[in-house]
Motif scaffolding. Sequence first.
Motif: not given
Length: 118
Positions: A81-91
């Motif tokens: 909601p604050d605009g921060s973002m993570y793009a990539g892999g998950w496990h």
Amino acid sequence: NAVSGKGKLSWKNGAVYNGQFSQGRYHGLNGCFVDKSGRKYQGSWVQGQKDGSGRETWLTGMTYVGSYLQGRHNFGRLTMPDGSMYAGGWHKGKRSGRGIHLKPNRDTWHCGMWKNDE
């Protein structure tokens, strides 16, 4: 006599699934599930689990768009909601593998390999 085909299933707590069923389980493309908290998932299902591409939204404003594997995030973009973002892999529900995390101001970021959310 397991249910197969298109249908809608509603629970007393307000949760709803609308989409395809196969042998009594959610299965197919573009099924939509909204849980009692209002979290919504729309996308692919395999044998009752999120699997393939989909979009998940929370009432807080958080969104995830990407792929799922056996019910969990696999590779995609999570926006807070604050605009921060993570793009990539998950496990197993944690950031893992190659990815980038951007802070809301976009001036602070971390790009590289992740393991166990670090």
